[in-house]
Design a protein around this motif. Structure first.
Motif, PDB file in Angstrom:
ATOM      1  N   ALA A 189       0.786  -7.464 -58.743  1.00  0.00           N
ATOM      2  CA  ALA A 189       1.635  -7.519 -57.551  1.00  0.00           C
ATOM      3  C   ALA A 189       1.998  -6.124 -57.075  1.00  0.00           C
ATOM      4  O   ALA A 189       2.249  -5.900 -55.891  1.00  0.00           O
ATOM      5  N   ALA A 190       2.032  -5.157 -58.005  1.00  0.00           N
ATOM      6  CA  ALA A 190       2.436  -3.800 -57.644  1.00  0.00           C
ATOM      7  C   ALA A 190       1.282  -2.948 -57.120  1.00  0.00           C
ATOM      8  O   ALA A 190       1.512  -1.892 -56.550  1.00  0.00           O
ATOM      9  N   LYS A 191       0.026  -3.419 -57.290  1.00  0.00           N
ATOM     10  CA  LYS A 191      -1.130  -2.599 -56.920  1.00  0.00           C
ATOM     11  C   LYS A 191      -1.234  -2.375 -55.415  1.00  0.00           C
ATOM     12  O   LYS A 191      -1.812  -1.395 -54.972  1.00  0.00           O
ATOM     13  N   HIS A 192      -0.691  -3.318 -54.619  1.00  0.00           N
ATOM     14  CA  HIS A 192      -0.824  -3.190 -53.177  1.00  0.00           C
ATOM     15  C   HIS A 192       0.137  -2.158 -52.598  1.00  0.00           C
ATOM     16  O   HIS A 192       0.042  -1.818 -51.425  1.00  0.00           O
ATOM     17  N   LEU A 193       1.084  -1.661 -53.419  1.00  0.00           N
ATOM     18  CA  LEU A 193       2.042  -0.674 -52.925  1.00  0.00           C
ATOM     19  C   LEU A 193       1.345   0.658 -52.678  1.00  0.00           C
ATOM     20  O   LEU A 193       0.614   1.163 -53.523  1.00  0.00           O
ATOM     21  N   THR A 194       1.578   1.222 -51.508  1.00  0.00           N
ATOM     22  CA  THR A 194       0.955   2.482 -51.145  1.00  0.00           C
ATOM     23  C   THR A 194       1.922   3.643 -51.400  1.00  0.00           C
ATOM     24  O   THR A 194       3.085   3.444 -51.754  1.00  0.00           O
ATOM     25  N   TYR A 195       1.409   4.860 -51.163  1.00  0.00           N
ATOM     26  CA  TYR A 195       2.238   6.052 -51.313  1.00  0.00           C
ATOM     27  C   TYR A 195       3.388   6.030 -50.306  1.00  0.00           C
ATOM     28  O   TYR A 195       4.506   6.446 -50.614  1.00  0.00           O
ATOM     29  N   ILE A 196       3.110   5.510 -49.110  1.00  0.00           N
ATOM     30  CA  ILE A 196       4.149   5.397 -48.077  1.00  0.00           C
ATOM     31  C   ILE A 196       5.236   4.421 -48.536  1.00  0.00           C
ATOM     32  O   ILE A 196       6.431   4.659 -48.322  1.00  0.00           O
ATOM     33  N   ASP A 197       4.827   3.333 -49.181  1.00  0.00           N
ATOM     34  CA  ASP A 197       5.799   2.373 -49.714  1.00  0.00           C
ATOM     35  C   ASP A 197       6.701   3.052 -50.746  1.00  0.00           C
ATOM     36  O   ASP A 197       7.911   2.807 -50.783  1.00  0.00           O
ATOM     37  N   TRP A 198       6.102   3.881 -51.590  1.00  0.00           N
ATOM     38  CA  TRP A 198       6.856   4.579 -52.638  1.00  0.00           C
ATOM     39  C   TRP A 198       7.912   5.507 -52.023  1.00  0.00           C
ATOM     40  O   TRP A 198       9.058   5.528 -52.465  1.00  0.00           O
ATOM     41  N   ILE A 199       7.511   6.246 -50.983  1.00  0.00           N
ATOM     42  CA  ILE A 199       8.454   7.143 -50.294  1.00  0.00           C
ATOM     43  C   ILE A 199       9.558   6.330 -49.626  1.00  0.00           C
ATOM     44  O   ILE A 199      10.749   6.661 -49.727  1.00  0.00           O
ATOM     45  N   LYS A 200       9.151   5.238 -48.957  1.00  0.00           N
ATOM     46  CA  LYS A 200      10.127   4.387 -48.273  1.00  0.00           C
ATOM     47  C   LYS A 200      11.124   3.793 -49.269  1.00  0.00           C
ATOM     48  O   LYS A 200      12.333   3.803 -49.022  1.00  0.00           O
ATOM     49  N   GLY A 201      10.626   3.332 -50.409  1.00  0.00           N
ATOM     50  CA  GLY A 201      11.511   2.773 -51.425  1.00  0.00           C
ATOM     51  C   GLY A 201      12.455   3.803 -52.010  1.00  0.00           C
ATOM     52  O   GLY A 201      13.639   3.520 -52.243  1.00  0.00           O
ATOM     53  N   SER A 202      11.950   5.025 -52.238  1.00  0.00           N
ATOM     54  CA  SER A 202      12.787   6.093 -52.788  1.00  0.00           C
ATOM     55  C   SER A 202      13.895   6.479 -51.813  1.00  0.00           C
ATOM     56  O   SER A 202      15.036   6.734 -52.221  1.00  0.00           O
ATOM     57  N   ILE A 203      13.554   6.514 -50.506  1.00  0.00           N
ATOM     58  CA  ILE A 203      14.570   6.828 -49.494  1.00  0.00           C
ATOM     59  C   ILE A 203      15.639   5.734 -49.473  1.00  0.00           C
ATOM     60  O   ILE A 203      16.836   6.019 -49.348  1.00  0.00           O
ATOM     61  N   MET A 204      15.215   4.477 -49.592  1.00  0.00           N
ATOM     62  CA  MET A 204      16.170   3.366 -49.642  1.00  0.00           C
ATOM     63  C   MET A 204      17.102   3.490 -50.843  1.00  0.00           C
ATOM     64  O   MET A 204      18.307   3.248 -50.736  1.00  0.00           O
ATOM     65  N   LEU A 205      16.558   3.882 -51.981  1.00  0.00           N
ATOM     66  CA  LEU A 205      17.382   4.055 -53.182  1.00  0.00           C
ATOM     67  C   LEU A 205      18.367   5.204 -53.005  1.00  0.00           C
ATOM     68  O   LEU A 205      19.513   5.132 -53.457  1.00  0.00           O
TER      69      LEU A 205
END
Length: 357
Positions: A189-205
């Motif tokens: 389920a986590a494989k579809h996460l992109t680098y942009i998703d990672w940045i977006k999630g970190s900003i949300m945190l």
């Protein structure tokens, strides 16, 4: 006769020593237990969100259970402290529910979906440095730029933000591969996460930590006027439940999203509401009364360590170089801020001591 008296005296001394040791260890045990519970909250929430539960619905249910748990604790423990709740207190509780409940909690869950439990827990250690910055801006904290104490807090804050930036922008090589063999569905389920998703999630945190820091500032002001933290937490959870339910009803109109089953979708809000909002807050309140807020905040990185270890075995999350370096910087900066706060407290106590005539 003398021997019997001597034996009784030795037994009495031993009992006193045991009681003293237990009293000395109590705040440490409270802090360790509260961080274990908070680490469990991050893991359970991550599993629930990866299972498909709506982050908005999870936040609403968590606050609903939190309202019931803290209201019960307040009734049992703060009944004698109860005073009339003014409109100003209700207003502050409303904004605490909006900022610290709906905004902070929803963004935290969203950030967990796009990153990992380890990153979510590591970013939570930003809350003390951000709170310090907000306290300075709100003139609740005085700072002397030239002093070593002030420089420690400033540099500690900068280092923590640097660590958060590193986690956001850089993943790096995999240091430890997932150790779990039964969590392949989570890894898939986590494989579809992109680098942009990672940045977006970190900003949300990061924004979640910022919102939580705002919550602490407002809570500090409110608790001076109404010194009953469990009652205030219950009011905050109540407003967060109502506001979150309205917000969720607008965004997610599917009735099926609200369905709870006898699995992780029920365990996650129950855990968050009862063990985090109820038990953990109460344990932290006891520890703060014994040792102060600086002491309890120093145990925050323990939660990150527990989440990182459990994440490898249960969630199947790989540990990246960026995660480790960023977490180390955040924790190092946190301790620099805490060191400055503790030294400042000691300096104030020395200045408050009566001078000998």
């Amino acid at each position: 006769m003398d021997q019997e008296i001597g034996d009784e005296f030795r037994i009495g001394i031993m009992n006193i020593k045991k009681e003293t040791i237990v009293e000395d260890l109590q705040p440490y045990m409270l802090c360790i237990l509260s961080n274990i519970l908070f680490a469990g909250y991050t893991i359970v929430s991550k599993v629930c969100l990866d299972g498909g539960m709506s982050r908005y619905v999870l936040a609403v249910y968590a606050h609903a259970f939190g309202t019931m748990a803290t209201a019960l604790l307040a009734l049992l423990l703060e009944r004698k402290q109860a005073t009339k709740i003014s409109l100003q207190i209700l207003r502050n509780a409303f904004f605490n529910g909006l900022v610290g409940g709906v905004l902070a909690r929803t963004l935290y869950f969203a950030g967990l979906e796009y990153t990992s439990a380890t990153v979510g827990s590591a970013m939570s250690n930003l809350i003390p440095p951000i709170t310090f910055v907000l306290a300075v801006l709100c003139r609740m904290e005085k700072i002397e730029i030239g002093s070593r104490i002030a420089q420690a807090k400033i540099w500690g804050t900068c280092i923590s933000f640097g660590g958060a930036t590193l986690i956001t922008l850089y993943k790096g090589a995999v240091l430890i591969a997932p150790l779990s063999t039964h969590s392949h569905h989570i890894q898939a389920a986590a494989k579809h996460l992109t680098y942009i998703d990672w940045i977006k999630g970190s900003i949300m945190l990061f924004v979640s930590s910022l919102s939580t820091a705002f919550f602490y500032i407002l809570q500090a002001v409110t608790v001076k006027k109404y010194p009953a933290p469990l009652t205030l937490t219950s009011l905050m959870c109540l407003f967060a439940t109502l506001l979150g339910a309205i917000f969720t009803a607008i965004i997610d109109r599917e009735a099926s999203s609200w369905r709870l089953s006898w699995d992780i979708t029920l365990l996650a809000p129950l855990y968050s509401g009862i063990l985090v909002f109820g038990v953990t807050i109460y344990l932290q309140t006891l520890a703060v009364r014994m040792k102060g807020p600086v002491f309890i905040t120093a145990f925050g990185p323990l939660s990150t360590l527990i989440v990182a270890i459990v994440g490898l075995f249960i969630l199947g999350e790989a540990l990246h170089l960026g995660d480790v370096i960023g977490a180390v910087l955040i924790v190092g900066g946190l301790y620099a801020v805490l060191w400055g706060k503790e030294k400042e407290k000691q300096k104030k106590l020395l200045l408050d001591l009566p001078t000998a005539s």
